[in-house]
Scaffold this active site. Structure first.
Site, PDB file in Angstrom:
ATOM      1  N   SER A 144       0.870  -1.193   0.000  1.00  0.00           N
ATOM      2  CA  SER A 144       0.000   0.000   0.000  1.00  0.00           C
ATOM      3  C   SER A 144       0.897   1.230   0.000  1.00  0.00           C
ATOM      4  O   SER A 144       2.039   1.178   0.475  1.00  0.00           O
ATOM      5  CB  SER A 144      -0.857   0.017   1.265  1.00  0.00           C
ATOM      6  N   TYR A 157      -1.335   0.109  10.643  1.00  0.00           N
ATOM      7  CA  TYR A 157      -1.507  -0.302   9.232  1.00  0.00           C
ATOM      8  C   TYR A 157      -0.280   0.099   8.421  1.00  0.00           C
ATOM      9  O   TYR A 157       0.238  -0.704   7.625  1.00  0.00           O
ATOM     10  CB  TYR A 157      -2.792   0.297   8.653  1.00  0.00           C
TER      11      TYR A 157
HETATM   12  P1  NDP Z   1     -11.375  -6.189   0.987  1.00  0.00           P
HETATM   13  O1  NDP Z   1     -11.756  -5.958   2.413  1.00  0.00           O
HETATM   14  O2  NDP Z   1     -12.424  -6.100  -0.055  1.00  0.00           O
HETATM   15  O3  NDP Z   1     -10.655  -7.622   0.849  1.00  0.00           O
HETATM   16  C1  NDP Z   1      -9.832  -8.140   1.856  1.00  0.00           C
HETATM   17  C2  NDP Z   1      -9.707  -9.643   1.661  1.00  0.00           C
HETATM   18  O4  NDP Z   1      -8.810 -10.163   2.639  1.00  0.00           O
HETATM   19  C3  NDP Z   1     -11.033 -10.359   1.816  1.00  0.00           C
HETATM   20  O5  NDP Z   1     -11.159 -11.322   0.805  1.00  0.00           O
HETATM   21  C4  NDP Z   1     -10.903 -11.041   3.172  1.00  0.00           C
HETATM   22  O6  NDP Z   1     -11.633 -12.268   3.161  1.00  0.00           O
HETATM   23  C5  NDP Z   1      -9.404 -11.316   3.211  1.00  0.00           C
HETATM   24  N1  NDP Z   1      -8.929 -11.556   4.557  1.00  0.00           N
HETATM   25  C6  NDP Z   1      -8.938 -10.714   5.620  1.00  0.00           C
HETATM   26  N2  NDP Z   1      -8.438 -11.338   6.691  1.00  0.00           N
HETATM   27  C7  NDP Z   1      -8.104 -12.592   6.306  1.00  0.00           C
HETATM   28  C8  NDP Z   1      -7.546 -13.722   6.962  1.00  0.00           C
HETATM   29  N3  NDP Z   1      -7.230 -13.692   8.271  1.00  0.00           N
HETATM   30  N4  NDP Z   1      -7.328 -14.838   6.253  1.00  0.00           N
HETATM   31  C9  NDP Z   1      -7.648 -14.898   4.934  1.00  0.00           C
HETATM   32  N5  NDP Z   1      -8.188 -13.881   4.254  1.00  0.00           N
HETATM   33  C10 NDP Z   1      -8.414 -12.741   4.951  1.00  0.00           C
HETATM   34  O7  NDP Z   1     -10.215  -5.148   0.691  1.00  0.00           O
HETATM   35  P2  NDP Z   1      -9.198  -4.980  -0.555  1.00  0.00           P
HETATM   36  O8  NDP Z   1      -9.533  -5.872  -1.660  1.00  0.00           O
HETATM   37  O9  NDP Z   1      -9.102  -3.545  -0.788  1.00  0.00           O
HETATM   38  O10 NDP Z   1      -7.855  -5.431   0.167  1.00  0.00           O
HETATM   39  C11 NDP Z   1      -6.974  -6.387  -0.367  1.00  0.00           C
HETATM   40  C12 NDP Z   1      -5.559  -6.011   0.028  1.00  0.00           C
HETATM   41  O11 NDP Z   1      -5.243  -4.749  -0.546  1.00  0.00           O
HETATM   42  C13 NDP Z   1      -5.318  -5.846   1.520  1.00  0.00           C
HETATM   43  O12 NDP Z   1      -4.053  -6.378   1.827  1.00  0.00           O
HETATM   44  C14 NDP Z   1      -5.320  -4.333   1.728  1.00  0.00           C
HETATM   45  O13 NDP Z   1      -4.578  -3.947   2.841  1.00  0.00           O
HETATM   46  C15 NDP Z   1      -4.682  -3.897   0.433  1.00  0.00           C
HETATM   47  N6  NDP Z   1      -4.890  -2.526   0.003  1.00  0.00           N
HETATM   48  C16 NDP Z   1      -6.151  -2.005  -0.135  1.00  0.00           C
HETATM   49  C17 NDP Z   1      -6.312  -0.694  -0.583  1.00  0.00           C
HETATM   50  C18 NDP Z   1      -7.651  -0.043  -0.718  1.00  0.00           C
HETATM   51  O14 NDP Z   1      -7.735   1.203  -0.678  1.00  0.00           O
HETATM   52  N7  NDP Z   1      -8.727  -0.790  -0.905  1.00  0.00           N
HETATM   53  C19 NDP Z   1      -5.160   0.107  -0.984  1.00  0.00           C
HETATM   54  C20 NDP Z   1      -3.885  -0.536  -0.780  1.00  0.00           C
HETATM   55  C21 NDP Z   1      -3.784  -1.802  -0.336  1.00  0.00           C
HETATM   56  P3  NDP Z   1     -12.413 -12.922   4.386  1.00  0.00           P
HETATM   57  O15 NDP Z   1     -12.960 -11.807   5.227  1.00  0.00           O
HETATM   58  O16 NDP Z   1     -13.469 -13.734   3.694  1.00  0.00           O
HETATM   59  O17 NDP Z   1     -11.408 -13.765   5.085  1.00  0.00           O
HETATM   60  C1  8X3 Z   2      -5.122   1.511   1.696  1.00  0.00           C
HETATM   61  C2  8X3 Z   2      -4.783   2.887   1.261  1.00  0.00           C
HETATM   62  O1  8X3 Z   2      -4.404   5.272   2.078  1.00  0.00           O
HETATM   63  O2  8X3 Z   2      -6.357   4.085   2.920  1.00  0.00           O
HETATM   64  O3  8X3 Z   2      -3.973   0.750   1.829  1.00  0.00           O
HETATM   65  O4  8X3 Z   2      -4.147   3.527   3.707  1.00  0.00           O
HETATM   66  S1  8X3 Z   2      -4.912   3.977   2.572  1.00  0.00           S
END
Ligand code: NDP
Ligand code: 8X3
Length: 257
Positions: A144, A157
């Site tokens: 991120s 985070y």
């Molecule tokens: P979502 O919340 O839509 O997806 C997160 C996913 O992670 C879900 O499928 C969830 O599935 C899974 N997850 C969470 N905890 C666990 C666990 N303990 N074991 C297995 N799976 C888990 O968010 P995003 O798609 O946005 O996030 C995906 C990644 O991208 C993350 O690492 C996030 O930090 C990162 N990210 C997101 C950004 C954003 O602005 N959206 C920007 C930068 C990075 P379930 O709950 O079914 O287990």
């Molecule tokens: C998610 C992006 O800026 O909300 O990783 O932390 S931010």
């Protein structure tokens, strides 16, 4: 023809957001997908979509990356489908809470470290044997912009994603000579379930994050993952930052009133 055709792609956190979009996008490129997350009902729906998009095979299994036992079971299940992995996408993770350090909650901190940091280490350790014998394979870790710049309320985070960044860099060095590629893909604001999870189900607060601006979509990130994984074997995209045009920097977001 797609270089990803008939390849095996494992995606963690595939029940929503980037992971689900990646399952569909890699499926559309002709790859087989192995999908893990805690919500198996959601994974089943994503698998159907991946097959409809073109995946020859799409299989799902429960996975909690916060548990070594669960990761080991998932790795054993993976081996029942394939002896070789072409792409491992360490995507499971997210943020919980928006507290200052002074107000921080142990369970939120633990969720962020367990998933974004230890989850990446556990999954990579468990699946590496399926990658190292396969030069040209890739490990794509989802970082991120928060791992590169700190912000108020983001201490744990930002620390977790900075941890992911350094794990990626260390792995890149450790795997030198094996032909295994290692990348971190670091998005800015993307509208998925991320903010809903961070704000513990508060939909209004989650929506406000993206108010007046055009965030990335899950599909934007998935398309980027497909591009990174489908470069020729001698090309490694080490670190890739992808932000909305409206987000010039973590604190500088252009919003239309
Ligand atoms: P979502 O919340 O839509 O997806 C997160 C996913 O992670 C879900 O499928 C969830 O599935 C899974 N997850 C969470 N905890 C666990 C666990 N303990 N074991 C297995 N799976 C888990 O968010 P995003 O798609 O946005 O996030 C995906 C990644 O991208 C993350 O690492 C996030 O930090 C990162 N990210 C997101 C950004 C954003 O602005 N959206 C920007 C930068 C990075 P379930 O709950 O079914 O287990
Ligand atoms: C998610 C992006 O800026 O909300 O990783 O932390 S931010």
């Amino acid at each position: 023809m797609s270089r990803l055709k008939n390849q095996w792609v494992l995606i963690t956190g595939a029940s929503s957001g980037f992971g689900a979009a990646a399952a569909r996008a890699f499926g559309a490129a002709g790859a087989n997908v192995l999908l893990g997350a805690r919500r198996v009902d959601r994974l089943e729906e994503v698998a159907v979509e991946a097959r409809q998009a073109g995946a020859p095979a799409a299989h799902v299994h429960a996975l909690d990356v916060a548990s070594t036992a669960s990761v080991e079971k998932f790795a054993a299940w993976t081996r029942t489908h394939t002896a070789r992995l072409d792409v491992l996408i360490n995507n499971a993770g997210g943020a919980k809470g928006f507290d200052t350090v002074a107000q921080g909650k142990d369970e939120d901190w633990e969720f962020m470290m367990q998933t974004n940091v230890l989850g990446v280490l556990r999954m990579t350790r468990a699946l590496l044997p399926l990658l190292t014998g396969n030069p040209g394979s890739s490990i794509l870790n989802i970082g991120s912009i928060a791992g590169r710049t700190a912000y108020e309320g983001g201490s744990a985070y930002c620390a977790a994603k900075a941890g992911e960044l350094q794990i990626t860099r260390a792995l890149r060095l450790e795997l030198s000579g094996t032909g295994v590629r290692v990348a971190t893909i670091d998005p800015g604001f993307a509208e998925t379930e991320f903010s809903l999870v961070r704000f513990k189900g508060d939909e209004a607060r989650a929506k406000k994050v993206y108010e007046g601006m055009f965030p990335l979509t899950a599909e934007d990130v998935a398309e980027t993952l497909v591009w990174v994984a489908s470069r020729p074997a001698h090309v490694c995209i080490d670190e890739l930052v992808i932000k909305p045009t409206d987000q010039a920097a973590i604190h500088k977001v252009f919003r239309r009133t």
